[in-house]
Write a protein that holds these residues in place. Structure first.
Motif, mmCIF file in Angstrom:
data_model
loop_
_atom_site.group_PDB
_atom_site.id
_atom_site.type_symbol
_atom_site.label_atom_id
_atom_site.label_comp_id
_atom_site.label_asym_id
_atom_site.label_seq_id
_atom_site.Cartn_x
_atom_site.Cartn_y
_atom_site.Cartn_z
ATOM 1 N N LEU A 1 1.006 -1.107 0.367
ATOM 2 C CA LEU A 1 0.296 -0.195 -0.153
ATOM 3 C C LEU A 1 0.900 1.432 -0.027
ATOM 4 O O LEU A 1 0.735 1.765 -0.398
ATOM 5 C CB LEU A 1 -0.925 0.306 0.763
ATOM 6 C CG LEU A 1 -2.054 1.095 1.576
ATOM 7 C CD1 LEU A 1 -2.713 1.227 0.062
ATOM 8 C CD2 LEU A 1 -2.638 0.921 2.188
ATOM 9 N N GLY A 2 2.021 1.565 0.783
ATOM 10 C CA GLY A 2 3.271 2.392 0.391
ATOM 11 C C GLY A 2 3.881 2.817 -0.788
ATOM 12 O O GLY A 2 4.010 3.856 -0.598
ATOM 13 N N LYS A 3 3.640 1.679 -1.379
ATOM 14 C CA LYS A 3 3.815 1.396 -2.729
ATOM 15 C C LYS A 3 3.318 1.799 -3.216
ATOM 16 O O LYS A 3 3.651 3.193 -5.104
ATOM 17 C CB LYS A 3 5.141 0.339 -3.010
ATOM 18 C CG LYS A 3 5.266 0.523 -4.660
ATOM 19 C CD LYS A 3 6.043 -0.283 -4.806
ATOM 20 C CE LYS A 3 7.140 -0.441 -5.825
ATOM 21 N NZ LYS A 3 7.957 -1.512 -6.778
ATOM 22 N N MET A 4 2.492 1.313 -3.815
ATOM 23 C CA MET A 4 0.981 1.728 -4.744
ATOM 24 C C MET A 4 0.954 3.611 -4.462
ATOM 25 O O MET A 4 1.052 4.135 -5.330
ATOM 26 C CB MET A 4 -0.240 2.072 -4.539
ATOM 27 C CG MET A 4 -0.543 0.549 -4.402
ATOM 28 S SD MET A 4 -1.807 -0.167 -4.071
ATOM 29 C CE MET A 4 -1.962 -2.149 -4.233
ATOM 30 N N LEU A 5 0.637 4.372 -2.553
ATOM 31 C CA LEU A 5 0.937 5.476 -2.409
ATOM 32 C C LEU A 5 2.061 6.590 -3.310
ATOM 33 O O LEU A 5 1.444 7.777 -3.437
ATOM 34 C CB LEU A 5 0.253 5.800 -1.105
ATOM 35 C CG LEU A 5 -0.715 5.235 -1.009
ATOM 36 C CD1 LEU A 5 -1.206 4.605 0.602
ATOM 37 C CD2 LEU A 5 -2.366 6.167 -1.145
ATOM 38 N N SER A 6 3.127 6.230 -2.994
ATOM 39 C CA SER A 6 3.973 6.798 -2.779
ATOM 40 C C SER A 6 3.996 6.869 -4.383
ATOM 41 O O SER A 6 4.969 8.115 -4.906
ATOM 42 C CB SER A 6 5.629 6.408 -2.264
ATOM 43 O OG SER A 6 5.088 5.895 -1.010
ATOM 44 N N GLN A 7 3.848 5.815 -4.875
ATOM 45 C CA GLN A 7 3.851 6.404 -6.741
ATOM 46 C C GLN A 7 3.717 7.064 -7.322
ATOM 47 O O GLN A 7 3.044 7.845 -8.204
ATOM 48 C CB GLN A 7 4.017 4.668 -7.021
ATOM 49 C CG GLN A 7 4.610 3.919 -6.909
ATOM 50 C CD GLN A 7 4.996 2.461 -7.985
ATOM 51 O OE1 GLN A 7 3.566 1.996 -7.880
ATOM 52 N NE2 GLN A 7 5.422 1.889 -8.345
ATOM 53 N N ASP A 8 2.218 7.553 -6.679
ATOM 54 C CA ASP A 8 1.570 8.585 -6.553
ATOM 55 C C ASP A 8 1.699 9.795 -6.072
ATOM 56 O O ASP A 8 0.891 10.805 -5.748
ATOM 57 C CB ASP A 8 -0.265 7.886 -6.622
ATOM 58 C CG ASP A 8 -1.439 9.146 -6.762
ATOM 59 O OD1 ASP A 8 -0.961 8.606 -8.591
ATOM 60 O OD2 ASP A 8 -2.013 9.332 -6.496
ATOM 61 N N ASN A 9 2.772 9.800 -6.041
ATOM 62 C CA ASN A 9 3.332 11.264 -5.152
ATOM 63 C C ASN A 9 2.866 12.305 -3.838
ATOM 64 O O ASN A 9 2.645 12.902 -3.701
ATOM 65 C CB ASN A 9 3.165 12.417 -6.376
ATOM 66 C CG ASN A 9 3.439 11.999 -7.330
ATOM 67 O OD1 ASN A 9 4.914 12.039 -7.042
ATOM 68 N ND2 ASN A 9 3.600 12.687 -8.138
ATOM 69 N N GLN A 10 2.125 10.368 -3.254
ATOM 70 C CA GLN A 10 1.802 11.036 -1.310
ATOM 71 C C GLN A 10 2.955 10.721 -0.179
ATOM 72 O O GLN A 10 3.889 9.492 -1.490
ATOM 73 C CB GLN A 10 0.701 9.543 -1.456
ATOM 74 C CG GLN A 10 -0.786 9.311 -2.415
ATOM 75 C CD GLN A 10 -1.038 11.334 -2.974
ATOM 76 O OE1 GLN A 10 -1.051 11.992 -1.786
ATOM 77 N NE2 GLN A 10 -1.457 10.750 -4.245
ATOM 78 N N VAL A 11 2.829 11.337 0.221
ATOM 79 C CA VAL A 11 3.987 10.799 1.183
ATOM 80 C C VAL A 11 3.442 9.862 2.048
ATOM 81 O O VAL A 11 1.886 10.454 2.808
ATOM 82 C CB VAL A 11 4.145 12.272 2.347
ATOM 83 C CG1 VAL A 11 5.508 12.205 3.246
ATOM 84 C CG2 VAL A 11 4.561 13.092 1.011
ATOM 85 N N VAL A 12 4.045 8.642 2.666
ATOM 86 C CA VAL A 12 3.609 7.941 3.217
ATOM 87 C C VAL A 12 4.065 8.130 4.495
ATOM 88 O O VAL A 12 5.541 8.061 4.180
ATOM 89 C CB VAL A 12 4.017 6.185 2.190
ATOM 90 C CG1 VAL A 12 3.089 4.985 3.476
ATOM 91 C CG2 VAL A 12 2.674 6.467 0.935
ATOM 92 N N LEU A 13 4.056 7.411 6.280
ATOM 93 C CA LEU A 13 3.877 7.176 7.090
ATOM 94 C C LEU A 13 3.656 5.167 7.119
ATOM 95 O O LEU A 13 2.327 5.598 6.857
ATOM 96 C CB LEU A 13 3.201 7.666 8.308
ATOM 97 C CG LEU A 13 3.529 9.320 7.988
ATOM 98 C CD1 LEU A 13 2.638 10.206 9.709
ATOM 99 C CD2 LEU A 13 5.436 9.477 8.527
ATOM 100 N N LYS A 14 4.278 4.464 7.740
ATOM 101 C CA LYS A 14 3.570 3.040 8.169
ATOM 102 C C LYS A 14 3.477 3.135 9.552
ATOM 103 O O LYS A 14 4.644 3.527 10.395
ATOM 104 C CB LYS A 14 4.570 2.359 7.807
ATOM 105 C CG LYS A 14 4.335 2.923 6.222
ATOM 106 C CD LYS A 14 5.784 1.670 5.500
ATOM 107 C CE LYS A 14 5.682 2.357 4.027
ATOM 108 N NZ LYS A 14 6.369 1.065 3.375
ATOM 109 N N ALA A 15 2.686 2.807 10.189
ATOM 110 C CA ALA A 15 1.930 2.455 11.891
ATOM 111 C C ALA A 15 2.298 0.320 11.741
ATOM 112 O O ALA A 15 1.529 0.302 11.273
ATOM 113 C CB ALA A 15 1.682 3.087 12.701
#
Length: 196
Positions: free
Chosen positions: A45-59
């Motif tokens: 999910l982080g990769k999908m979002l990052s590829q769309d220029n979103q900034v991702v935090l994970k917990a």
């Protein structure tokens, strides 16, 4: 080769280009918190979002999610329901009761097939529900829906606490925030072998 070019023009671009192309209706640069005890789900999910220029935090757990949400005030949270320790319903309840985080849109995610989960999610304060496994199109459809409904506004952060420790809410804003009753997570009955 001419046939491939014709197909490429007809469909627009190759799959690699489509993955990096901006999606209409999805804001760029959103700060998104992904909460899941599965490292694989967090990574995918982080990769999908990052590829769309979103900034991702994970917990990896509920306690970390609450801490990050309070500290970073993300624009959106993807929150797994079934996690060890503090489950997603308990995290949802804590985030909705906190003046710093109650405004953040939350999409609950789960692989459990129980329809009751979706009922509790919709009734008790989540903005949407996404069933695992999910694909790119479903992830971005959820974001687009929240954006179009006005629920997701990138860059809109919660008011920060003042020196006195009181949140900066007007009386009207405070009155407009509903008091959400959440189910006790211990009262939820999941089927044997229910998965997250």
């Amino acid at each position: 080769m001419a046939g491939f070019e014709l197909i490429k023009r007809f469909f627009g671009s190759d799959p690699a280009e489509r993955r990096t192309a901006p999606r209409s209706g999805v804001p760029k640069g959103a700060l998104i918190l992904v909460v899941d005890d599965s490292a694989t789900i967090r990574a995918v999910l982080g990769k999908m979002l990052s590829q769309d220029n979103q900034v991702v935090l994970k917990a990896p757990d509920g306690e970390t999610a609450i801490e990050l949400a309070r500290k970073e005030c993300p624009d959106l949270i993807f929150l797994d329901i079934v996690m060890p320790g503090m489950n997603g319903f308990a995290v949802l309840r804590a985030l909705r009761r906190d003046p710093l985080t109650r405004h953040i849109p939350i999409v609950m995610i789960s692989g459990n097939l129980q329809a009751t989960e979706q009922f509790y999610v919709q009734r008790f304060g989540a903005d949407d529900f996404m069933k695992k496994p999910f694909g790119r199109s479903e992830v971005f459809a959820r974001i687009q829906h929240l954006t179009q409904s006005g629920r997701l506004v990138v860059g809109e952060r919660a008011p920060q606490e003042t020196v006195t420790g009181e949140p900066e809410h007007s009386a009207a804003e405070h009155a407009a925030i509903p008091d959400i009753a959440m189910p006790d997570p211990h009262d939820l009955i999941l089927p044997p072998g229910g998965s997250s």
